[in-house]
Each structure stands twice: as structure tokens, then as C-alpha cells.
Design an enzyme around this catalytic site. Sequence first.
Site, PDB file in Angstrom:
ATOM      1  N   ASP A 140       0.820  -1.219   0.000  1.00  0.00           N
ATOM      2  CA  ASP A 140       0.000   0.000   0.000  1.00  0.00           C
ATOM      3  C   ASP A 140       0.855   1.271   0.000  1.00  0.00           C
ATOM      4  OD1 ASP A 140      -2.355  -1.665   0.373  1.00  0.00           O
ATOM      5  OD2 ASP A 140      -1.736  -1.830   2.469  1.00  0.00           O
ATOM      6  N   GLY A 148       1.027   1.922  -7.490  1.00  0.00           N
ATOM      7  CA  GLY A 148       0.242   2.071  -8.704  1.00  0.00           C
ATOM      8  C   GLY A 148       0.616   3.306  -9.490  1.00  0.00           C
ATOM      9  N   GLY A 202      -3.867  -4.873  -4.692  1.00  0.00           N
ATOM     10  CA  GLY A 202      -4.412  -4.010  -5.736  1.00  0.00           C
ATOM     11  C   GLY A 202      -3.594  -2.767  -5.989  1.00  0.00           C
ATOM     12  N   HIS A 203      -3.694  -2.262  -7.202  1.00  0.00           N
ATOM     13  CA  HIS A 203      -3.117  -0.973  -7.577  1.00  0.00           C
ATOM     14  C   HIS A 203      -4.262  -0.056  -7.995  1.00  0.00           C
ATOM     15  CE1 HIS A 203       0.749  -2.656  -7.233  1.00  0.00           C
ATOM     16  NE2 HIS A 203       0.989  -2.983  -8.491  1.00  0.00           N
ATOM     17  N   GLN A 254       2.276  -6.127  -3.291  1.00  0.00           N
ATOM     18  CA  GLN A 254       2.412  -6.173  -1.830  1.00  0.00           C
ATOM     19  C   GLN A 254       3.692  -5.455  -1.393  1.00  0.00           C
ATOM     20  OE1 GLN A 254       1.813 -10.263  -2.670  1.00  0.00           O
ATOM     21  NE2 GLN A 254       0.272 -10.433  -1.080  1.00  0.00           N
ATOM     22  N   LEU A 281       3.969  12.301   0.748  1.00  0.00           N
ATOM     23  CA  LEU A 281       4.573  13.304   1.618  1.00  0.00           C
ATOM     24  C   LEU A 281       3.537  14.348   2.041  1.00  0.00           C
ATOM     25  CD1 LEU A 281       7.267  14.369   2.840  1.00  0.00           C
ATOM     26  CD2 LEU A 281       7.495  15.781   0.785  1.00  0.00           C
TER      27      LEU A 281
END
Length: 430
Positions: free
Chosen positions: A13, A17, A40-41, A224, A332
Site C-alpha cells: 500500500d 500504482g 491491488g493498484h 504487496q 509526503l
Amino acid sequence: MANVVVVGAQWGDEGKGKIVDWLSERADVIARFQGGHNAGHTLVIDGVVYKLSLLPSGIVRGGKLSVIGNGVVLDPWALLSEIEKLRGQGVDVNPDNLIIAENTPLILPVHGELDRAREAQVGVAKIGTTGRGIGPAYEDKVGRRTVRVADLADEATLDLRLDRLLAHHDALRRGLGLEPVDRAALKTALLEVAPKVLPYAKPVWKILNEARRAGKRILFEGAQGSLLDVDFGTYPFVTSSNTLAGMAATGTGLGPTAIDFVLGIVKAYTTRVGEGPFPAELFDADGDRLGARGHEFGTVTGRKRRCGWFDAVLVRQTCATSGVTGIALTKLDVLDGFETLKICVGYMLDGVRLDYLPTAADQQARVTPIYEEMPGWSETTAGARSWADLPGAAIKYVRRIEELIQCPVAMLSTSPEREDTILVTDPFVD
């Protein structure tokens, strides 16, 4: 031309992506090399949101070859569903722009049933799996009883594979109080899905080696995060595959000498989904604020992510085990407005200071973080596209992270939009 491996350097996470999409525009081939449809992306392109689980991120860009390598475990029904969903969004998916390794193991309905039954056992510690059958599918691969993509092309071979597979699974199911597998129904389902999947099946190792010799740029897309690696992660609260950069070679059939740059994706703070140790986890207002501002919910599961301060100990460790060349620091902007920021710089365990996460599970659960505090910033970093756009305190925070993890920042992401990226080092320049 350089070939680049992208891996998550935390618990997943991390924002892979967007970074993979940013890089995929410059690559010729994008290859998935491990995991399944449990990760998932999320891509945002021209305001359109694409959610991918199995398909490589390059599939949404025209003129690219997307590859699912043999290191992946493939649910054929989930694949077809994802393809149809993308087609509904106007994305063309066909055997010319998507290929699947012939030796890719399949995830079958029996794997998901076994996965969920194990997690539901009373009195047994939960791992926190997604219940999609990833782990049992990898078990069958190692146990030499898996059904692979190529097996769908020959009914006699498929019969042999099913006999071996079900001899094992029916015994397990009896112990869990499940009914035996309906072999005839399973075989029928596989024969029905076969003509839809087989057109994509190719010798991926050969095609990738030819692409490399032709000077094509290859982007290897990890799923992952490194801390979920079955060998080097927080075992047993890990995934069932190797998530480190070295898996890019064995998960596609392209040798390790083909890897020129390893980009580790790192979030500016730390999150994890599911069970397992998390030394820098926050249970206060700061943790809630990180979760709310970062929209920390799983792409696939929708589960709320646990949040904490940046853990430099863990990232330094994963940069070493994956041989990370440079990191892409993401999110950020989520830290905007914090008066004070903390970075975990070490652990205490039974009165002893450690500069790494120990292997033993009981010790991982007992370590406590040692924090270093830094001033935050009130200005916004969202949308920054150059160092000049960043507040001085934000630059100091990034530079301190580089020192602590012993790895330079190659890219800095300041929003989900792909253009909001500060490029320091181009991974594709060899």
C-alpha cells in the site's frame, strides 16, 4: 536500455500504482512476477480511476506489452472479470497486449474455500489473509500438484493433475469438516474457462529474453511489500510468495543480470493491513489523522489500515534485502500540517538497543520504538513538482530519511496525480 524492478519497501500500500504507471509510459514491457489478486493498484489517469489486481499497470496504456509471469498464482475467473471491467472502461485487452506464462499455477475454487476455512478455525491464530486462495495455491505449486495454465490445453493431463490435487485436498477438507470436492463440476468449469484463457498463454521466458536482446525497456512490477515476504517478512503474518526484487528473475524466467535498477516504493509514514507486529503503530489522534488524510483503506479488501510514524529501521532493512538502488517516497503531502513529526530510528528489546527487526516472532512483538523528533511544516507539499516547491522542513525530513535508510530518494510523489512527481534519478537511464 535499463530494466527496472519496482517493489514495495514496507507492508504494501505504498503507492506503487502511480509510480508504476509513471514508469510504464516509458517502458515497452510491464511484467508482474509474484502474488495474485490479493493485492491491488489504483491508477488515476486523466481523472479516470482504474483498480487493478492481477493485470500489470501497463495494460491501461496503448502500445505496451503486459506480462503475467510464472511467479504469479492466477485465478482465471478473477482475471476474466478484471479484463471485462477494464473493457467496460474503454481499455482494449487482447492476446497482442497481454500474455500469460504457460507455467503459471492456477488458483481454483478449492483454494479459496480452504483459505477461508483455515481462517475461520476457532482457537487458531489468524494470519489475516484475504481469503482468495493465494496461500493454498502456492502450497500446491511447491507440493507439485498444481494445475498450470498449459494443462488446460490437454484433457488427459488435466485429469492427472486433478487426481493428484484432490487426493490431497479431500483429505484436508475432511479434517476441516468440509464436503469433498465435486471433481466433475471442477473439471467442467476448467474446460469451460480454458478457451478464454489459453489464447493469452505464451512462453514468457522466451519472449522477455528476446525483448531484452532487442533493447526493449522492461518494467518488473511487484505486488504487496517487502515486509510481507515469506522469508524476510514478519513471519507468519506474511504473504505466501517472495516479494523481494530477486523474485523478478525467477518469477518471469529472465535472469538476474537483466535487472539494472531496483526502485523501492516507500510511504512517508507507515501502514499495514491485517495482523502482525507493527512497532511504530499509533493508537492516538496522530494515527487517526494519518489514516483519514491518507485515505488508508485497502484497494482490494476495503479494510482499514493501521497507521504509524515512518520506521527507518524497517525500510533500511528492506532496502538491503531487495538491493534497492533508490526509493520513490510517496504521500509526503499527508504529513502537511503536523507540528511535530517522529521517525523510528531503532528498537529496544529487553533493555538492548537494536538497529534491525529481529527474526523471532516473540521478539518482533516485544520491541518498542526509539523515536527521533523533527519539526513539521504548515505549508502544503501537495502538487509540488520541484524541490523549490517544498517547504524547507519537508526537504530536511526527506534528507533525514535518506541518511537513516542509507539509500537515496530517486523520486518524490506529492499527490495521486502522476504529474505531481519530483524526479531526482531516472531509473531507466542505465
